[in-house]
Design an enzyme around this catalytic site. Structure first.
Site, PDB file in Angstrom:
ATOM      1  N   GLN A  28       0.830  -1.200   0.000  1.00 24.62           N
ATOM      2  CA  GLN A  28       0.000   0.000   0.000  1.00 24.62           C
ATOM      3  C   GLN A  28       0.870   1.257   0.000  1.00 24.62           C
ATOM      4  O   GLN A  28       0.543   2.243  -0.675  1.00 24.62           O
ATOM      5  CB  GLN A  28      -0.932  -0.006   1.213  1.00 24.62           C
ATOM      6  CG  GLN A  28      -1.989   1.086   1.197  1.00 24.62           C
ATOM      7  CD  GLN A  28      -2.948   0.956   0.030  1.00 24.62           C
ATOM      8  OE1 GLN A  28      -3.268  -0.163  -0.391  1.00 24.62           O
ATOM      9  NE2 GLN A  28      -3.425   2.077  -0.487  1.00 24.62           N
ATOM     10  N   TRP A  54      -6.980   8.413  -4.603  1.00 18.65           N
ATOM     11  CA  TRP A  54      -6.900   7.156  -5.348  1.00 18.65           C
ATOM     12  C   TRP A  54      -6.212   6.039  -4.564  1.00 18.65           C
ATOM     13  O   TRP A  54      -6.376   4.860  -4.898  1.00 18.65           O
ATOM     14  CB  TRP A  54      -6.158   7.395  -6.665  1.00 18.65           C
ATOM     15  CG  TRP A  54      -6.857   8.378  -7.541  1.00 18.65           C
ATOM     16  CD1 TRP A  54      -6.566   9.719  -7.683  1.00 18.65           C
ATOM     17  CD2 TRP A  54      -7.991   8.146  -8.356  1.00 18.65           C
ATOM     18  NE1 TRP A  54      -7.438  10.311  -8.547  1.00 18.65           N
ATOM     19  CE2 TRP A  54      -8.331   9.375  -8.991  1.00 18.65           C
ATOM     20  CE3 TRP A  54      -8.761   7.022  -8.643  1.00 18.65           C
ATOM     21  CZ2 TRP A  54      -9.394   9.500  -9.865  1.00 18.65           C
ATOM     22  CZ3 TRP A  54      -9.825   7.142  -9.531  1.00 18.65           C
ATOM     23  CH2 TRP A  54     -10.133   8.372 -10.128  1.00 18.65           C
ATOM     24  N   SER A  68      -6.137   1.145   4.330  1.00 20.56           N
ATOM     25  CA  SER A  68      -6.729   0.623   3.095  1.00 20.56           C
ATOM     26  C   SER A  68      -7.416  -0.701   3.371  1.00 20.56           C
ATOM     27  O   SER A  68      -6.819  -1.602   3.976  1.00 20.56           O
ATOM     28  CB  SER A  68      -5.656   0.413   2.027  1.00 20.56           C
ATOM     29  OG  SER A  68      -6.183  -0.321   0.928  1.00 20.56           O
ATOM     30  N   ASP A  73     -10.138  -5.414  -6.771  1.00 21.64           N
ATOM     31  CA  ASP A  73     -10.257  -4.555  -7.931  1.00 21.64           C
ATOM     32  C   ASP A  73     -10.413  -5.473  -9.134  1.00 21.64           C
ATOM     33  O   ASP A  73      -9.645  -6.437  -9.292  1.00 21.64           O
ATOM     34  CB  ASP A  73      -9.023  -3.678  -8.101  1.00 21.64           C
ATOM     35  CG  ASP A  73      -8.914  -2.612  -7.026  1.00 21.64           C
ATOM     36  OD1 ASP A  73      -9.920  -2.374  -6.328  1.00 21.64           O
ATOM     37  OD2 ASP A  73      -7.824  -2.030  -6.880  1.00 21.64           O
ATOM     38  N   GLU A  97     -14.467   4.714  -8.122  1.00 19.78           N
ATOM     39  CA  GLU A  97     -13.705   3.523  -8.515  1.00 19.78           C
ATOM     40  C   GLU A  97     -14.693   2.433  -8.935  1.00 19.78           C
ATOM     41  O   GLU A  97     -15.111   1.610  -8.107  1.00 19.78           O
ATOM     42  CB  GLU A  97     -12.816   3.028  -7.369  1.00 19.78           C
ATOM     43  CG  GLU A  97     -11.683   3.968  -7.020  1.00 19.78           C
ATOM     44  CD  GLU A  97     -10.651   3.345  -6.098  1.00 19.78           C
ATOM     45  OE1 GLU A  97     -10.877   2.185  -5.638  1.00 19.78           O
ATOM     46  OE2 GLU A  97      -9.628   3.985  -5.819  1.00 19.78           O
ATOM     47  N   HIS A 103     -13.795  -1.349  -7.920  1.00 25.01           N
ATOM     48  CA  HIS A 103     -13.504  -1.773  -6.541  1.00 25.01           C
ATOM     49  C   HIS A 103     -14.754  -2.340  -5.862  1.00 25.01           C
ATOM     50  O   HIS A 103     -15.746  -1.643  -5.694  1.00 25.01           O
ATOM     51  CB  HIS A 103     -12.975  -0.579  -5.744  1.00 25.01           C
ATOM     52  CG  HIS A 103     -12.523  -0.920  -4.365  1.00 25.01           C
ATOM     53  ND1 HIS A 103     -11.197  -0.915  -3.984  1.00 25.01           N
ATOM     54  CD2 HIS A 103     -13.211  -1.272  -3.249  1.00 25.01           C
ATOM     55  CE1 HIS A 103     -11.103  -1.237  -2.705  1.00 25.01           C
ATOM     56  NE2 HIS A 103     -12.323  -1.461  -2.234  1.00 25.01           N
TER      57      HIS A 103
END
Length: 215
Positions: free
Chosen positions: A94, A122, A129, A138, A182, A185
């Site tokens: 990350q 982003w 996260s 994703d 997104e 996601h």
């Protein structure tokens, strides 16, 4: 003076009660509803019990794999070609992603401060996260000539709740989630929560506030 002290004491008591209520609620939150965002870090004691490695090397929490596989099987049967392009990330994964995003904005001429702001839209700070939970994916397409990413995402948005997943970050909810749109996601939360969230056009933050008082 004494009246002011009593008011302050009463306010402190109220704050303590509210914090106690939030802590009690947090202790009752099931693993699949763990909230991670810019203000809620990955729990210090969070451990993925077991990973399942996908054919392309991506890894997810084994507890969500049966539903993930069923969802992708159904998508393929409908002519879609879903592919997990990102899933579980370590702290360092990350961190590297955030640095990469920051540098990309710097190369476009953004100032240091603006590049940081844009990068965080982003990619989250490491430790903040939900990819680090092993519950988020994703999704792209394995065959763009046969099926575009947009068609894959459209199918998933319509059917993901049937398998316990939600579309996590929409433009409409970006002011709440802190993350830009997104469409790729998706996050596992379980069928019951996913159905409620998707049918009522909520984000996970709104759901957790409504049912667990977590803000």
């Amino acid at each position: 003076m004494k009246r002011s002290i009593r008011r302050i004491a009463a306010l402190l008591c109220l704050i303590c009660l509210l914090l106690s209520a939030q802590l009690a609620a947090a202790e009752q939150i099931p693993w699949n509803l763990t909230l991670v965002n810019s203000t809620h870090a990955v729990p210090e004691d969070w451990v993925v019990p077991e990973f399942t490695e996908l054919r392309n090397g991506q890894r997810v929490d084994s507890r969500i794999y049966p539903e993930l596989q069923a969802m992708f099987d159904a998508a393929r049967a409908a002519g879609r070609t879903p592919l997990v392009i990102s899933s579980y990330r370590t702290y360092d994964d990350q961190k590297n992603m955030l640095v990469k995003k920051y540098r990309s904005f710097k190369e476009k001429g953004y100032s240091h401060e603006d590049a940081q702001i844009e990068a965080l839209k982003w990619a989250a700070y490491p430790g903040y996260s939900e990819h680090q939970l092993g519950l988020a994916i994703d999704v792209g397409t394995s065959n763009s000539e046969k099926c575009s990413k947009d068609r894959v995402w459209s199918w998933l948005k319509e059917h993901c709740a049937e398998y316990g997943f939600i579309w996590r970050y929409s433009e409409e909810k970006s002011a709440i989630t802190g993350i830009a749109n997104e469409p790729w996601h998706f996050r596992y939360v379980g069928v019951e929560a996913a159905t409620y969230i998707m049918e009522n056009n909520l984000c996970l933050e709104e759901y957790m506030l409504k049912f667990y008082g977590l803000s």
